[in-house]
Design a protein around this motif. Structure first.
Motif, mmCIF file in Angstrom:
data_model
loop_
_atom_site.group_PDB
_atom_site.id
_atom_site.type_symbol
_atom_site.label_atom_id
_atom_site.label_comp_id
_atom_site.label_asym_id
_atom_site.label_seq_id
_atom_site.Cartn_x
_atom_site.Cartn_y
_atom_site.Cartn_z
ATOM 1 N N UNK A 179 8.492 -48.066 -39.567
ATOM 2 C CA UNK A 179 8.939 -47.075 -38.594
ATOM 3 C C UNK A 179 9.569 -47.802 -37.403
ATOM 4 N N UNK A 180 10.688 -47.284 -36.903
ATOM 5 C CA UNK A 180 11.378 -47.910 -35.772
ATOM 6 C C UNK A 180 11.225 -47.042 -34.527
ATOM 7 N N UNK A 181 10.647 -47.607 -33.503
ATOM 8 C CA UNK A 181 10.544 -46.952 -32.206
ATOM 9 C C UNK A 181 11.558 -47.617 -31.280
ATOM 10 N N UNK A 182 12.457 -46.828 -30.719
ATOM 11 C CA UNK A 182 13.531 -47.425 -29.919
ATOM 12 C C UNK A 182 14.032 -46.417 -28.900
ATOM 13 N N UNK A 183 14.752 -46.910 -27.931
ATOM 14 C CA UNK A 183 15.381 -46.070 -26.915
ATOM 15 C C UNK A 183 16.881 -46.023 -27.190
ATOM 16 N N UNK A 184 17.457 -44.858 -27.086
ATOM 17 C CA UNK A 184 18.888 -44.708 -27.383
ATOM 18 C C UNK A 184 19.785 -45.425 -26.376
ATOM 19 N N UNK A 185 19.223 -45.875 -25.271
ATOM 20 C CA UNK A 185 20.017 -46.623 -24.292
ATOM 21 C C UNK A 185 20.261 -48.066 -24.726
ATOM 22 N N UNK A 186 19.526 -48.510 -25.730
ATOM 23 C CA UNK A 186 19.657 -49.882 -26.205
ATOM 24 C C UNK A 186 20.927 -50.020 -27.036
ATOM 25 N N UNK A 187 21.704 -51.085 -26.862
ATOM 26 C CA UNK A 187 22.937 -51.257 -27.646
ATOM 27 C C UNK A 187 22.665 -51.258 -29.143
ATOM 28 N N UNK A 188 23.571 -50.641 -29.895
ATOM 29 C CA UNK A 188 23.426 -50.568 -31.351
ATOM 30 C C UNK A 188 23.366 -51.973 -31.943
#
Length: 363
Positions: free
Chosen positions: A138-147
């Motif tokens: 499972x990936x937990x991430x913030x959409x503000x982080x660069x792709x």
């Protein structure tokens, strides 16, 4: 016919004006209408041509969409949750194909301009269009982080936990690609966290753990849904389950992943590890926010009901992060000791050479 129609309309207006002997002001109005009638078909033709000549991004979307359909000719909807993961090779291929447009942009750009461009015809998640897999991580991430940073972190993680022949086939559940962006209320459980796609994926027996994508700003800890993912991951890592009605699973792992490597394994760069450590003391999970206030309220209540207070989950996070930072420190110390050992060996070798030269000089 299209070309001659404006002339016929113009002639008709002119004849009408003569017959009714209109005044100059009225004739001006009629002449204006005639000009509009003359220009309209040409404007229509120009607009039609512009639709036939898509933008550079549009052409890439059409090309990639065709590639997706070659591999998955009949995209089908599937239930939210663990069955909507995407293999790493699919994630990296997507980024590589559109990287000239993505550049340093974040997930907001990817979702709005690429993912929707590839899925709007189907009204499905990207995973369903590309071909879904059962979740491994499972990936937990913030959409503000660069792709690009997210892809790099996932690649570092995959190479670290899988063999050299299997790392590309690891399947990651990542909300941008796994959620149906056209039916988000359902993906969020219609107000019930137990029914949310996030929880269903995290709770699956096949989910080995959580990859939390971090940068030096620790953006995920400022988002309520990342807080939910962290809470669920902590509970599962400690008890094997987060809900009494669920049969306990094996304890899963929480891995803090950066674009330079896995923090828990001491693989992240020293600079990144130090900057994360400096930011950690400022993190207060109760300050996390959500796009919808009702989501934040639901998650905050869940934290209190499961942990007793935010102080407790803050301490849990700090414990996990300090363990990861300690692993980084130990790895750096070990690396320095290796370097110093090599230097020491080199000094001994040079000393022996000097002694040999001195002996030879006296012979």
């Amino acid at each position: 016919m299209l070309a001659t129609m404006p002339l016929l309309v113009l002639a008709g207006f002119a004849g009408f004006a003569v017959l009714v002997e209109v005044h100059a002001e009225q004739y001006a109005v009629i002449a204006t209408l005639a000009c509009v009638a003359f220009a309209a078909p040409m404007i229509a033709v120009k607009l039609s041509k512009s639709r036939m000549s898509p933008t550079p991004l549009g052409r890439r979307l059409d090309l990639y969409h065709g590639r997706l359909l070659e591999k998955n000719p009949c995209p089908q909807a599937c239930e939210p949750g663990p069955g909507r993961a995407v293999r790493l090779t699919q994630i990296l291929d997507l980024h590589d194909f559109f990287k000239t447009f993505i550049q340093r942009r974040n997930m907001h750009y990817l979702e709005a301009n690429v993912i929707r461009g590839l899925t709007s015809h189907h009204r499905l998640s990207y995973a369903e269009v590309a071909g879904p897999s059962l979740v491994d991580w499972f990936v937990s991430h913030c959409w503000l982080h660069p792709v690009a940073g997210t892809c790099s972190a996932l690649e570092k993680h995959a190479r670290g936990v899988a063999s050299s022949t299997q790392w590309r086939d690891l399947a990651y559940w990542i909300c941008t690609l796994s959620n149906n962006q056209y039916d988000l209320p359902r993906e969020l459980g219609n107000g019930s966290w137990v029914q949310s796609s996030f929880y269903l994926a995290l709770q699956d027996a096949g989910c080995q753990g959580t990859c939390m994508i971090l940068d030096e700003q620790l953006f995920p800890f400022g988002r309520s849904w990342c807080l939910f993912e962290l809470l669920t991951s902590i509970l599962k890592s400690e008890t094997g389950s987060t809900h009494q009605s669920v049969v306990p699973h094996h304890a899963s792992k929480i891995m803090f992943c950066t674009s330079t490597g896995i923090l828990n394994r001491g693989e992240a760069s020293v600079e990144v590890a130090l900057n994360i450590g400096k930011q950690l003391s400022q993190v207060r999970l109760e300050n996390a926010v959500a796009s919808v206030q009702a989501d934040k309220d639901m998650i905050d209540q869940l934290v209190v009901s499961k942990m007793g207070s935010f102080d407790k989950i803050n301490r849990k996070l700090q414990t996990h992060m300090m363990q990861a930072l300690e692993a980084s420190r130990a790895a750096v110390v070990q690396e320095f000791e290796g370097v110093l050992g090599e230097c020491s060996n080199n000094e001994d070798a040079l000393s022996c050479i000097d002694e040999d030269i001195a002996i030879r000089a006296h012979v």
